[in-house]
Design a protein around this motif. Structure first.
Motif, PDB file in Angstrom:
ATOM      1  N   ARG A  58     -13.892 -10.006  -6.559  1.00  0.00           N
ATOM      2  CA  ARG A  58     -14.191  -9.379  -5.268  1.00  0.00           C
ATOM      3  C   ARG A  58     -14.689 -10.425  -4.264  1.00  0.00           C
ATOM      4  N   GLY A  59     -15.449 -11.388  -4.740  1.00  0.00           N
ATOM      5  CA  GLY A  59     -16.012 -12.398  -3.852  1.00  0.00           C
ATOM      6  C   GLY A  59     -15.100 -13.575  -3.575  1.00  0.00           C
ATOM      7  N   ALA A  60     -14.001 -13.681  -4.309  1.00  0.00           N
ATOM      8  CA  ALA A  60     -13.093 -14.814  -4.132  1.00  0.00           C
ATOM      9  C   ALA A  60     -11.648 -14.346  -4.308  1.00  0.00           C
ATOM     10  N   PRO A  61     -11.005 -13.912  -3.240  1.00  0.00           N
ATOM     11  CA  PRO A  61      -9.633 -13.398  -3.338  1.00  0.00           C
ATOM     12  C   PRO A  61      -8.665 -14.374  -3.988  1.00  0.00           C
ATOM     13  N   ASP A  62      -8.921 -15.681  -3.814  1.00  0.00           N
ATOM     14  CA  ASP A  62      -8.014 -16.655  -4.422  1.00  0.00           C
ATOM     15  C   ASP A  62      -8.139 -16.685  -5.944  1.00  0.00           C
ATOM     16  N   ALA A  63      -9.227 -16.112  -6.480  1.00  0.00           N
ATOM     17  CA  ALA A  63      -9.381 -16.037  -7.929  1.00  0.00           C
ATOM     18  C   ALA A  63      -8.744 -14.783  -8.502  1.00  0.00           C
ATOM     19  N   LEU A  64      -8.543 -13.769  -7.663  1.00  0.00           N
ATOM     20  CA  LEU A  64      -7.954 -12.516  -8.123  1.00  0.00           C
ATOM     21  C   LEU A  64      -6.543 -12.728  -8.642  1.00  0.00           C
ATOM     22  N   TRP A  65      -5.777 -13.538  -7.929  1.00  0.00           N
ATOM     23  CA  TRP A  65      -4.405 -13.877  -8.341  1.00  0.00           C
ATOM     24  C   TRP A  65      -4.138 -15.308  -7.882  1.00  0.00           C
ATOM     25  N   PRO A  66      -4.448 -16.284  -8.718  1.00  0.00           N
ATOM     26  CA  PRO A  66      -4.374 -17.689  -8.322  1.00  0.00           C
ATOM     27  C   PRO A  66      -3.008 -18.124  -7.803  1.00  0.00           C
ATOM     28  N   GLU A  67      -1.937 -17.425  -8.206  1.00  0.00           N
ATOM     29  CA  GLU A  67      -0.591 -17.822  -7.778  1.00  0.00           C
ATOM     30  C   GLU A  67      -0.310 -17.444  -6.325  1.00  0.00           C
ATOM     31  N   ALA A  68      -1.103 -16.536  -5.785  1.00  0.00           N
ATOM     32  CA  ALA A  68      -0.854 -16.071  -4.410  1.00  0.00           C
ATOM     33  C   ALA A  68      -1.127 -17.188  -3.407  1.00  0.00           C
ATOM     34  N   LYS A  69      -0.262 -17.316  -2.437  1.00  0.00           N
ATOM     35  CA  LYS A  69      -0.411 -18.316  -1.378  1.00  0.00           C
ATOM     36  C   LYS A  69      -0.701 -17.690  -0.018  1.00  0.00           C
ATOM     37  N   SER A  70      -0.421 -16.396   0.123  1.00  0.00           N
ATOM     38  CA  SER A  70      -0.652 -15.710   1.393  1.00  0.00           C
ATOM     39  C   SER A  70      -1.145 -14.295   1.130  1.00  0.00           C
ATOM     40  N   VAL A  71      -1.963 -13.794   2.064  1.00  0.00           N
ATOM     41  CA  VAL A  71      -2.389 -12.395   2.038  1.00  0.00           C
ATOM     42  C   VAL A  71      -1.914 -11.755   3.340  1.00  0.00           C
ATOM     43  N   ILE A  72      -1.048 -10.763   3.202  1.00  0.00           N
ATOM     44  CA  ILE A  72      -0.546 -10.024   4.364  1.00  0.00           C
ATOM     45  C   ILE A  72      -1.454  -8.816   4.556  1.00  0.00           C
ATOM     46  N   MET A  73      -2.144  -8.776   5.691  1.00  0.00           N
ATOM     47  CA  MET A  73      -3.066  -7.673   5.971  1.00  0.00           C
ATOM     48  C   MET A  73      -2.418  -6.700   6.954  1.00  0.00           C
ATOM     49  N   LEU A  74      -2.455  -5.422   6.607  1.00  0.00           N
ATOM     50  CA  LEU A  74      -1.821  -4.387   7.411  1.00  0.00           C
ATOM     51  C   LEU A  74      -2.857  -3.383   7.915  1.00  0.00           C
ATOM     52  N   ALA A  75      -2.684  -2.963   9.150  1.00  0.00           N
ATOM     53  CA  ALA A  75      -3.526  -1.925   9.736  1.00  0.00           C
ATOM     54  C   ALA A  75      -2.749  -0.616   9.775  1.00  0.00           C
ATOM     55  N   GLU A  76      -3.373   0.439   9.239  1.00  0.00           N
ATOM     56  CA  GLU A  76      -2.771   1.775   9.190  1.00  0.00           C
ATOM     57  C   GLU A  76      -3.572   2.686  10.116  1.00  0.00           C
ATOM     58  N   ASN A  77      -3.014   3.031  11.245  1.00  0.00           N
ATOM     59  CA  ASN A  77      -3.737   3.793  12.264  1.00  0.00           C
ATOM     60  C   ASN A  77      -3.914   5.257  11.860  1.00  0.00           C
ATOM     61  N   TYR A  78      -5.160   5.755  11.981  1.00  0.00           N
ATOM     62  CA  TYR A  78      -5.392   7.175  11.743  1.00  0.00           C
ATOM     63  C   TYR A  78      -6.197   7.801  12.879  1.00  0.00           C
ATOM     64  N   GLY A  79      -6.024   7.282  14.076  1.00  0.00           N
ATOM     65  CA  GLY A  79      -6.789   7.736  15.227  1.00  0.00           C
ATOM     66  C   GLY A  79      -6.720   9.236  15.449  1.00  0.00           C
ATOM     67  N   PRO A  80      -7.881   9.876  15.696  1.00  0.00           N
ATOM     68  CA  PRO A  80      -7.908  11.324  15.928  1.00  0.00           C
ATOM     69  C   PRO A  80      -7.497  11.674  17.351  1.00  0.00           C
ATOM     70  N   ASP A  81      -7.118  12.933  17.558  1.00  0.00           N
ATOM     71  CA  ASP A  81      -6.754  13.383  18.906  1.00  0.00           C
ATOM     72  C   ASP A  81      -7.869  14.193  19.553  1.00  0.00           C
ATOM     73  N   VAL A  82      -9.012  14.306  18.848  1.00  0.00           N
ATOM     74  CA  VAL A  82     -10.193  14.963  19.413  1.00  0.00           C
ATOM     75  C   VAL A  82     -11.411  14.108  19.095  1.00  0.00           C
ATOM     76  N   ASP A  83     -12.493  14.306  19.825  1.00  0.00           N
ATOM     77  CA  ASP A  83     -13.732  13.578  19.565  1.00  0.00           C
ATOM     78  C   ASP A  83     -14.373  14.139  18.297  1.00  0.00           C
ATOM     79  N   PRO A  84     -14.494  13.339  17.237  1.00  0.00           N
ATOM     80  CA  PRO A  84     -15.037  13.862  15.977  1.00  0.00           C
ATOM     81  C   PRO A  84     -16.501  14.258  16.068  1.00  0.00           C
ATOM     82  N   ARG A  85     -17.169  13.893  17.167  1.00  0.00           N
ATOM     83  CA  ARG A  85     -18.581  14.239  17.312  1.00  0.00           C
ATOM     84  C   ARG A  85     -18.787  15.649  17.845  1.00  0.00           C
ATOM     85  N   ALA A  86     -17.734  16.286  18.324  1.00  0.00           N
ATOM     86  CA  ALA A  86     -17.871  17.623  18.902  1.00  0.00           C
ATOM     87  C   ALA A  86     -18.394  18.632  17.884  1.00  0.00           C
ATOM     88  N   VAL A  87     -17.963  18.517  16.635  1.00  0.00           N
ATOM     89  CA  VAL A  87     -18.366  19.478  15.607  1.00  0.00           C
ATOM     90  C   VAL A  87     -19.840  19.357  15.255  1.00  0.00           C
TER      91      VAL A  87
END
Length: 355
Positions: A58-87
């Motif tokens: 967890r503290g060293a991603p390069d130790a998780l899989w030593p053969e890996a040379k790149s980490v592709i990070m993806l953002a998955e949008n889940y934005g709401p269409d209403v203000d979640p504080r209203a409730v």
């Protein structure tokens, strides 16, 4: 590795539904191990023992899989269409975190990650490159937020979550580790400035300092991860939150750039936008599992969920909810029964004070 393949990767990520795609190296977050260890040593992870397991990965991603040379990070949008504080103003209703108001994002995002990973293997093969991949979405010893910042998806805000100039605070993170070597993107730059909105809005004072969170006081932790009774001194701060909390995310001014999720599986089910506490409290185990089929809420189980609902009832100041709480004072689950008795006592106290 050809820059053409990376450009094609970014385009394909967008085509399959990701909101952003950036790359960093597995060794791009050397500071994580020391910070993680300090967090664990302070006990701020509470009952989340899994955080201390496999800490060397967890503290060293390069130790998780030593053969890996790149980490592709993806953002998955889940934005709401209403203000979640209203409730939060509807005290006879429960507040459910935006991400949990429909399908389990683990399942939705992982399918998309796997689809992109298969495409990458095939595309690299056409260029004569052999590619191996490993796909992760929040269930492996991977520190997604520091990696997301290193890749340039955004920066870790003072609430510790990732913030994006493009998406605000409303996005999940996924990772594809690969043996392919891509040119890394520039790391994200902290743009919080002097803002304290996320810190000041927290009902339970879960932030000992900017950029630090004590899970033991965090409503998301208390309503999802914490087993057994919640400390008496924290229950009032829970308000009507019954699963997770979006207060610090929703307070972020960068949400002016947030986008409504295009994935319909992240759009809230009508019955989960402002569910009635009286209806949720009386769910038995079978009813709970049926009501939350396909939802991440199902993971906490009926007893922990009804415990949360009873805390919300106790905080409601609504005498009409007293019979509901009273009916659960002898529940088979000791924690539920104790929460019910607390709720009854709180309603009686608020009624006496108001008379």
């Amino acid at each position: 590795m050809s820059g053409d393949l990376k450009a094609a990767l970014v385009a394909e990520a967008e085509a399959v539904g990701f909101a952003d795609c950036r790359v960093c190296r597995p060794d791009a977050v050397p500071q994580v191990m020391e910070r993680l260890q300090a967090y664990l040593d302070d006990g701020r992870h509470g009952q989340m023992g899994w955080m201390a397991e496999r800490v060397h990965w967890r503290g060293a991603p390069d130790a998780l899989w030593p053969e890996a040379k790149s980490v592709i990070m993806l953002a998955e949008n889940y934005g709401p269409d209403v203000d979640p504080r209203a409730v939060l103003e509807q005290r006879d209703c429960g507040a459910i975190s935006v991400y949990a108001q429909n399908k389990d994002y683990h399942d939705v995002a992982k399918k998309r990650l796997k689809r992109l990973g298969r495409w990458l293997i095939e595309a690299a093969g056409k260029q004569g490159q052999e590619a191996q991949i490993k796909v992760f979405v929040d269930t492996a010893p991977v520190m997604e937020k520091p990696l997301g910042m290193a890749a340039g998806l955004g920066w870790q805000g003072k609430h510790s979550n990732l913030v994006s100039r493009k998406l605000g605070s409303w996005f999940f993170l996924g990772a594809i580790f690969t043996t392919l070597e891509f040119k890394p993107d520039e790391a994200g730059v902290d743009r919080c400035g002097q803002c304290r909105a996320c810190l000041d809005v927290c009902p339970t004072d879960a932030f000992p300092a900017p950029y630090q969170v004590d899970a033991r006081r965090c409503i998301s932790y208390l309503t999802i991860e914490h087993k057994g009774p919640v400390d008496l001194g924290l229950r009032k701060g829970l308000g009507n939150h019954i699963y997770g909390c979006d207060d610090c995310l929703a307070a972020c001014p960068w949400n002016k750039f947030a986008q409504v999720a295009s994935e319909m599986k992240y759009h809230a089910r009508d019955e989960l936008l402002a569910p009635k506490l009286a209806e949720l409290a009386v769910l038995d185990d079978a009813g709970f599992r049926a009501y939350f089929a396909g939802s991440p809420i199902k993971r906490v189980g009926r007893d922990r969920f009804v415990r949360n609902v009873l805390y919300a009832i106790g905080n409601s100041n609504d005498p009409a909810l007293r019979p509901v709480a009273q009916s659960l004072c002898e529940d088979e689950d000791d924690t539920v029964a104790e929460a019910a008795r607390w709720a009854v006592a709180e309603l009686d106290h608020s009624g006496a004070a108001g008379s």
